[in-house]
Design a protein around this motif. Structure first.
Motif, mmCIF file in Angstrom:
data_model
loop_
_atom_site.group_PDB
_atom_site.id
_atom_site.type_symbol
_atom_site.label_atom_id
_atom_site.label_comp_id
_atom_site.label_asym_id
_atom_site.label_seq_id
_atom_site.Cartn_x
_atom_site.Cartn_y
_atom_site.Cartn_z
ATOM 1 N N UNK A 22 0.818 -1.212 0.000
ATOM 2 C CA UNK A 22 0.000 0.000 0.000
ATOM 3 C C UNK A 22 0.849 1.257 0.000
ATOM 4 N N UNK A 23 1.908 1.256 0.805
ATOM 5 C CA UNK A 23 2.792 2.427 0.861
ATOM 6 C C UNK A 23 3.483 2.661 -0.475
ATOM 7 N N UNK A 24 3.943 1.577 -1.093
ATOM 8 C CA UNK A 24 4.607 1.711 -2.391
ATOM 9 C C UNK A 24 3.642 2.222 -3.459
ATOM 10 N N UNK A 25 2.414 1.721 -3.448
ATOM 11 C CA UNK A 25 1.423 2.181 -4.424
ATOM 12 C C UNK A 25 1.109 3.660 -4.225
ATOM 13 N N UNK A 26 0.982 4.099 -2.988
ATOM 14 C CA UNK A 26 0.711 5.516 -2.714
ATOM 15 C C UNK A 26 1.838 6.390 -3.244
ATOM 16 N N UNK A 27 3.088 5.972 -3.032
ATOM 17 C CA UNK A 27 4.233 6.749 -3.546
ATOM 18 C C UNK A 27 4.210 6.794 -5.067
ATOM 19 N N UNK A 28 3.911 5.657 -5.695
ATOM 20 C CA UNK A 28 3.870 5.596 -7.156
ATOM 21 C C UNK A 28 2.794 6.524 -7.719
ATOM 22 N N UNK A 29 1.584 6.435 -7.192
ATOM 23 C CA UNK A 29 0.489 7.258 -7.698
ATOM 24 C C UNK A 29 0.731 8.736 -7.432
#
Length: 61
Positions: A22-29
């Motif tokens: 979830x943290x990685x996806x938030x950074x990506x988006x």
């Protein structure tokens, strides 16, 4: 029969993995949000706005 050790919840190891993803996806988006909009897409959006303002007379009804 196999019983769950954590009724109604995820395994703590799975929870950590889920949080990390979830943290990685938030950074990506967030990085995608900061990218500039391509000129070609801006031109298309402007044409669509013009068609709406003209009442769809250009086939964009």
């Amino acid at each position: 029969m196999i019983e769950k050790s954590n009724k109604g919840g995820a395994n703590p190891a799975d929870r950590g993995t889920t949080d990390a993803i979830g943290s990685q996806l938030k950074r990506y988006y967030k990085s995608v949000e900061q990218e500039p909009i391509p000129d070609q897409l801006l031109d298309l959006l402007e044409k669509l706005d013009q068609a709406e303002r003209s009442g769809g007379k250009n086939g964009a009804n």
